[in-house]
Design a protein around this motif. Structure first.
Motif, PDB file in Angstrom:
ATOM      1  N   ILE A 236     -66.053 -18.896  14.419  1.00 40.86           N
ATOM      2  CA  ILE A 236     -67.271 -18.703  13.634  1.00 40.86           C
ATOM      3  C   ILE A 236     -67.930 -17.379  13.996  1.00 40.86           C
ATOM      4  N   GLN A 237     -67.992 -17.090  15.285  1.00 40.65           N
ATOM      5  CA  GLN A 237     -68.606 -15.844  15.736  1.00 40.65           C
ATOM      6  C   GLN A 237     -67.845 -14.623  15.209  1.00 40.65           C
ATOM      7  N   MET A 238     -66.533 -14.703  15.166  1.00 41.69           N
ATOM      8  CA  MET A 238     -65.737 -13.570  14.713  1.00 41.69           C
ATOM      9  C   MET A 238     -65.888 -13.328  13.212  1.00 41.69           C
ATOM     10  N   ARG A 239     -66.035 -14.399  12.427  1.00 44.81           N
ATOM     11  CA  ARG A 239     -66.137 -14.201  10.981  1.00 44.81           C
ATOM     12  C   ARG A 239     -67.579 -14.158  10.491  1.00 44.81           C
ATOM     13  N   LEU A 240     -68.528 -14.479  11.385  1.00 43.42           N
ATOM     14  CA  LEU A 240     -69.959 -14.467  11.064  1.00 43.42           C
ATOM     15  C   LEU A 240     -70.294 -15.354   9.873  1.00 43.42           C
ATOM     16  N   SER A 241     -69.623 -16.490   9.785  1.00 39.91           N
ATOM     17  CA  SER A 241     -69.975 -17.430   8.715  1.00 39.91           C
ATOM     18  C   SER A 241     -69.534 -18.831   9.128  1.00 39.91           C
ATOM     19  N   LEU A 242     -70.184 -19.817   8.506  1.00 43.11           N
ATOM     20  CA  LEU A 242     -69.826 -21.213   8.729  1.00 43.11           C
ATOM     21  C   LEU A 242     -70.265 -22.000   7.507  1.00 43.11           C
ATOM     22  N   GLU A 243     -69.914 -23.280   7.484  1.00 40.27           N
ATOM     23  CA  GLU A 243     -70.319 -24.143   6.382  1.00 40.27           C
ATOM     24  C   GLU A 243     -71.305 -25.168   6.913  1.00 40.27           C
ATOM     25  N   GLY A 244     -72.526 -25.070   6.421  1.00 40.05           N
ATOM     26  CA  GLY A 244     -73.580 -25.945   6.914  1.00 40.05           C
ATOM     27  C   GLY A 244     -74.820 -25.828   6.057  1.00 40.05           C
ATOM     28  N   ILE A 245     -75.996 -25.980   6.685  1.00 40.62           N
ATOM     29  CA  ILE A 245     -77.247 -25.992   5.915  1.00 40.62           C
ATOM     30  C   ILE A 245     -78.104 -24.750   6.167  1.00 40.62           C
ATOM     31  N   ILE A 261     -84.963 -20.909   9.952  1.00 37.57           N
ATOM     32  CA  ILE A 261     -84.298 -21.279   8.703  1.00 37.57           C
ATOM     33  C   ILE A 261     -83.772 -20.015   8.046  1.00 37.57           C
ATOM     34  N   VAL A 262     -82.484 -20.008   7.728  1.00 37.15           N
ATOM     35  CA  VAL A 262     -81.842 -18.834   7.148  1.00 37.15           C
ATOM     36  C   VAL A 262     -82.276 -18.692   5.694  1.00 37.15           C
ATOM     37  N   VAL A 263     -82.742 -17.506   5.357  1.00 33.29           N
ATOM     38  CA  VAL A 263     -83.191 -17.234   3.984  1.00 33.29           C
ATOM     39  C   VAL A 263     -82.021 -17.395   3.014  1.00 33.29           C
ATOM     40  N   LYS A 336     -73.320 -25.412   2.250  1.00 34.23           N
ATOM     41  CA  LYS A 336     -72.762 -24.218   1.631  1.00 34.23           C
ATOM     42  C   LYS A 336     -72.255 -23.276   2.724  1.00 34.23           C
ATOM     43  N   LYS A 337     -71.575 -22.232   2.316  1.00 31.73           N
ATOM     44  CA  LYS A 337     -71.138 -21.217   3.271  1.00 31.73           C
ATOM     45  C   LYS A 337     -72.347 -20.403   3.692  1.00 31.73           C
ATOM     46  N   ILE A 338     -72.562 -20.306   4.995  1.00 35.35           N
ATOM     47  CA  ILE A 338     -73.720 -19.602   5.535  1.00 35.35           C
ATOM     48  C   ILE A 338     -73.246 -18.321   6.216  1.00 35.35           C
ATOM     49  N   SER A 339     -73.788 -17.208   5.804  1.00 36.25           N
ATOM     50  CA  SER A 339     -73.472 -15.926   6.433  1.00 36.25           C
ATOM     51  C   SER A 339     -74.487 -15.652   7.526  1.00 36.25           C
ATOM     52  N   MET A 340     -74.000 -15.326   8.718  1.00 41.02           N
ATOM     53  CA  MET A 340     -74.883 -15.072   9.857  1.00 41.02           C
ATOM     54  C   MET A 340     -75.291 -13.594   9.859  1.00 41.02           C
ATOM     55  N   GLU A 341     -76.184 -13.254   8.943  1.00 42.72           N
ATOM     56  CA  GLU A 341     -76.549 -11.862   8.725  1.00 42.72           C
ATOM     57  C   GLU A 341     -77.248 -11.222   9.914  1.00 42.72           C
ATOM     58  N   GLU A 342     -77.843 -12.040  10.776  1.00 45.15           N
ATOM     59  CA  GLU A 342     -78.541 -11.479  11.929  1.00 45.15           C
ATOM     60  C   GLU A 342     -77.591 -10.690  12.822  1.00 45.15           C
ATOM     61  N   GLN A 343     -76.307 -11.059  12.820  1.00 45.60           N
ATOM     62  CA  GLN A 343     -75.315 -10.364  13.641  1.00 45.60           C
ATOM     63  C   GLN A 343     -74.574  -9.278  12.875  1.00 45.60           C
ATOM     64  N   SER A 344     -74.931  -9.045  11.622  1.00 47.16           N
ATOM     65  CA  SER A 344     -74.284  -8.013  10.820  1.00 47.16           C
ATOM     66  C   SER A 344     -74.894  -6.644  11.108  1.00 47.16           C
ATOM     67  N   ALA A 345     -74.168  -5.606  10.687  1.00 46.69           N
ATOM     68  CA  ALA A 345     -74.662  -4.232  10.836  1.00 46.69           C
ATOM     69  C   ALA A 345     -75.951  -4.051  10.035  1.00 46.69           C
ATOM     70  N   LYS A 346     -76.897  -3.318  10.607  1.00 44.83           N
ATOM     71  CA  LYS A 346     -78.184  -3.051   9.945  1.00 44.83           C
ATOM     72  C   LYS A 346     -78.486  -1.557  10.028  1.00 44.83           C
ATOM     73  N   LYS A 347     -79.247  -1.057   9.054  1.00 42.47           N
ATOM     74  CA  LYS A 347     -79.620   0.362   9.082  1.00 42.47           C
ATOM     75  C   LYS A 347     -81.129   0.536   9.032  1.00 42.47           C
ATOM     76  N   THR A 348     -81.586   1.603   9.665  1.00 42.21           N
ATOM     77  CA  THR A 348     -82.965   2.066   9.549  1.00 42.21           C
ATOM     78  C   THR A 348     -82.919   3.582   9.483  1.00 42.21           C
ATOM     79  N   ILE A 349     -84.017   4.173   9.075  1.00 43.04           N
ATOM     80  CA  ILE A 349     -84.129   5.636   9.047  1.00 43.04           C
ATOM     81  C   ILE A 349     -85.320   6.033   9.900  1.00 43.04           C
ATOM     82  N   LYS A 384     -65.559 -10.592   5.153  1.00 43.69           N
ATOM     83  CA  LYS A 384     -66.598 -10.019   6.007  1.00 43.69           C
ATOM     84  C   LYS A 384     -65.967  -9.091   7.027  1.00 43.69           C
ATOM     85  N   SER A 385     -66.544  -7.894   7.174  1.00 47.65           N
ATOM     86  CA  SER A 385     -65.964  -6.892   8.061  1.00 47.65           C
ATOM     87  C   SER A 385     -67.035  -5.927   8.524  1.00 47.65           C
ATOM     88  N   ALA A 386     -67.037  -5.619   9.819  1.00 49.21           N
ATOM     89  CA  ALA A 386     -67.990  -4.648  10.358  1.00 49.21           C
ATOM     90  C   ALA A 386     -67.793  -3.283   9.707  1.00 49.21           C
TER      91      ALA A 386
END
Length: 747
Positions: A236-245, A261-263, A336-349, A384-386
């Motif tokens: 789950i950690q490697m794919r950053l997704s799971l099936e749940g609520i 609660i995940v948006v 449903k399939k839940i994407s763990m976006e908190e661990q995904s790449a993020k950008k700021t300027i 899903k890919s970094a």
């Protein structure tokens, strides 16, 4: 495709909970025994570890002694429960654990664990007895709070004195925080009772995993055994997704509480669940029986709530705002399939003033090198890919007209080797990225074969001691190519490659039973022939380090692979940074000499290192009050700096137009000041209150986390300044720019 990992430590996300096993009801005197399949799993694992591992080591008497020592340390690393007499009790087994594994007899490892549970219960009982008395806080004595390198306690009298000091320290912390005697007794009694409750929830899968990891890690630090549930969580950690609520859970006072609660998730879209709600029962399907989960381990609760996509789960919930005697309400949700976006790449300027000019620096934070292997192997175009996420962010930053890009890899412990190679390919045209040498000595070169770049401008990489493995491959490759500045502190120093080996291939049946091994199968080398093993990546421009190199990093392991060198790969440097680094370093040193926040950080680091070296804390109330007053004085100074208006030289966060809150804050300086004040008030600066995380209110903990995120990131700000300096130098010196950025100048 190779499913390989380069992990220092891959923390399992909160959505997937901690590794463990099915819920087991245990009485205080319960004795754990191995499950029928575990002796077989241990035997099969030994055959893999002794034949396939990069450092294949026979399971013999010498290895048995290493397993013995590591197993005791795994159970009681701080030497608070076992005595030397307990260790001696099993002395005859020290050289016979190899025979036990080969003969499929795990009686001794489980006997050791059961004694540990007995001692744990005894020490907690003694601690609770001490709460009935009083302590003398005028005496001059101290407590050694880090006992990892201490000797095992030899007598029962020494053990009781150790626990007297430990409880006395817990009491004093609460007293200094203003608690009265009654509140202190109640808090600590509940705390120690909680320790016992959690300890009794461990089961035979936990014990087996601890023992097998003592074996695996006795060969080499990054080899592990993963039980069936731990293996699932790892995937789950490697794919950053799971099936749940889509609800992040935690345990508080035997209740399972919704922490986040995940948006956009089923939990979020339903509008029926809130942070702070307590889940007391779970039912499967629209009409299946409901199971009471009060007092369950969090991972067992998560296992009940997760399930197949589009299936229904029913939760009985005590609403957070329903008063003192709430009635449970039932909430039905479709998974449903839940994407763990908190661990995904993020950008700021970030925007930096440079004389009359303003430099725009793009920052991409990458917590891990993730990839959904299963989706990619099935041909899913949207896997899903970094690398794919970073490429998208780079395209957005181009449109935002940033002049330099910083890849923030602090505390990124690694992940997929493929992702490390492909991410490097976004910044070079084509060429080798990393070399691998297997156990037979054969060297393979992993290369970027895709022509073209996603970003041809200047780039920097921010690393710290927690940047490991895949992070080190990426940073080293950009450094060797002369493609990007590496800023920060020396990285972890993990130069090994791991592969997953499923033990179920030896058994029969579809249900996972035996777990899997994450074993080291190769060592990686930089394209210049060196390795990051032990030494890590040395930054071009160094920033202060809070890390304790003696206890954290590859060099802290007693059985780490040695540093070595092989023949360099054939590659053509993409740029030359040697000339520009001294100029940037000089500007950096001049700037931080005037930066009060940077100076404060250096003072704090020096203080922490001093305390770490002393490894003692006074149990004298007057002395501790003096220390606390000094701590609060420093905290107030830091708070004043955080809440002050930013200086004209501070990097300014450029708001994302899609983020209304950031846009409003950036539009009004007063709003920015209010945000900083909130950060300081809500816990970014917090003196010791003597409490543990689950003893504070959930709201207070969440506020503290938000405040910490809003607080000024001194090291990130300085890294942004350095990249802004680089832009300024390249814009004013075309000769220098032609060396640093040949891709741009070849156009």
């Amino acid at each position: 495709m190779k499913k390989q990992m380069l992990l220092a430590t891959m923390a399992l996300a909160v959505l997937s909970a901690h590794a463990g096993a099915a819920q087991t009801d245990k009485t205080p005197d319960a004795v754990l025994k191995p499950a029928p399949q575990q002796p077989q799993a241990a035997l099969w694992a030994s055959r893999v570890l002794s034949r396939i591992h990069y450092k294949a080591t026979p399971l013999d008497d010498a290895m048995s002694e290493k397993i013995f020592d590591r197993y005791f340390k795994s159970l009681d690393g701080e030497k608070l429960f076992f005595s030397q007499a307990d260790i001696d009790q099993f002395a005859n087994a020290k050289s016979r654990l190899d025979d036990a594994i080969i003969s499929e007899n795990l009686t001794v490892p489980f006997a050791i664990y059961n004694l540990y549970q007995q001692r744990f219960s005894e020490r907690m009982g003694y601690a609770r007895e001490l709460l009935k008395g009083k302590f003398d806080f005028t005496s001059e004595e101290s407590y050694q709070y880090d006992r990892e390198k201490a000797d095992w306690v030899r007598t029962e009298a020494e053990m009781k004195d150790l626990w007297r000091k430990r409880v006395k320290n817990d009491w004093l912390r609460l007293k200094l925080a203003g608690k009265d005697e009654k509140a202190i007794r109640e808090t600590l009694d509940k705390r120690y009772e909680g320790y016992l409750s959690r300890s009794r929830k461990l089961n035979n899968e936990d014990v087996f995993q601890i023992f097998m990891n003592a074996y695996a890690m006795s060969i080499e630090p990054h080899t592990n055994y993963l039980g069936p549930r731990a293996s699932e969580n790892f995937d789950i950690q490697m794919r950053l997704s799971l099936e749940g609520i889509g609800a992040v859970l935690q345990t508080r006072d035997e209740y399972t509480v919704i922490r986040e609660i995940v948006v956009g998730s089923p939990a979020g879209l339903s509008g029926k669940l809130k942070v702070g709600d307590r889940i007391v029962a779970v039912g499967q399907g629209e009409s299946g029986p409901v199971t009471d989960i009060l007092g369950w381990r969090i991972d067992d609760v998560v296992a009940q709530i997760r399930g197949t996509k589009d299936s229904t789960v029913r939760l009985q919930v005590l609403p957070a705002d329903a008063g003192t005697d709430p009635k449970p309400v039932t909430v039905a949700l479709v998974r449903k399939k839940i994407s763990m976006e908190e661990q995904s790449a993020k950008k700021t300027i970030m925007e930096v003033r440079d004389g009359t000019a303003k430099r725009r620096i793009g920052v991409i934070s990458l917590p891990t090198f993730y990839q959904d292997y299963e989706a990619r192997s099935k041909g899913d175009r949207d896997f899903k890919s970094a690398t794919r996420d970073v490429a998208r962010l780079l395209a957005e930053l181009k449109k935002d007209k940033v002049e330099n890009v910083l890849i923030d890899l602090r505390n990124n412990g690694g992940g997929s080797l493929n992702e490390a190679v492909e991410l490097t390919g976004l910044f070079i045209d084509k060429g080798p990225v990393v070399q691998q040498r297997n156990a037979e000595g054969r060297v393979e070169v992993e290369s970027d074969t895709n022509p073209g770049l996603a970003w041809d401008g200047p780039v920097g990489v921010l690393i710290n001691r927690g940047s490991a493995s895949a992070s080190e491959i990426f940073a080293a490759a950009l450094q060797d190519y002369g493609r990007g500045l590496v800023i920060g502190e020396a990285s972890f120093g993990k130069g090994t490659v791991q592969s997953l080996y499923k033990l179920d291939r030896f058994g029969q049946g579809e249900k996972p039973r035996y777990g899997e091994l994450k074993i080291t199968v190769a060592q990686f080398f930089r394209i210049n022939g060196g390795t990051t093993q032990l030494r890590g990546v040395t930054p071009d421009i160094k920033l202060p380090s809070m890390a304790d190199a003696e206890n954290f990093g590859e060099s802290s392991y007693d059985n780490a692979l040695p540093y070595t060198v092989i023949k360099p790969a054939v590659y053509i440097p993409a740029g030359e940074l040697k000339e520009i680094v001294p100029m940037l370093d000089k500007k950096h040193e001049a700037r931080v000499a005037k930066d009060k926040d940077f100076q404060y950080l250096q003072e704090e680091i020096a203080l922490v290192k001093k305390q770490r070296k002393e490894n003692l804390i006074s149990l004298n109330e007057a002395a501790r009050r003096k220390e606390r007053d000094q701590q609060e004085s420093r905290a107030k100074l830091r708070e004043a700096r955080l809440t002050a208006a930013p200086s004209p030289d501070d990097p300014i966060l450029v708001p994302d137009p899609k983020d209304a809150l950031n846009k409003a804050i950036a539009a009004k300086p007063a709003g920015a000041k209010a945000a900083r004040q909130a950060a300081a008030m809500k816990g970014a600066i917090r003196t010791d209150d003597g409490l543990q995380a689950d003893e504070r209110s959930l709201a207070a903990e969440l506020d503290a986390e938000k405040a910490a995120k809003a607080a000024k990131d001194v090291l990130l700000n300085e890294a942004v300044h350095i990249l802004a300096d680089e832009v300024g130098l390249l814009k004013t010196d075309t000769r220098l720019a032609s060396r640093v950025l040949p891709y741009v100048n070849d156009k």
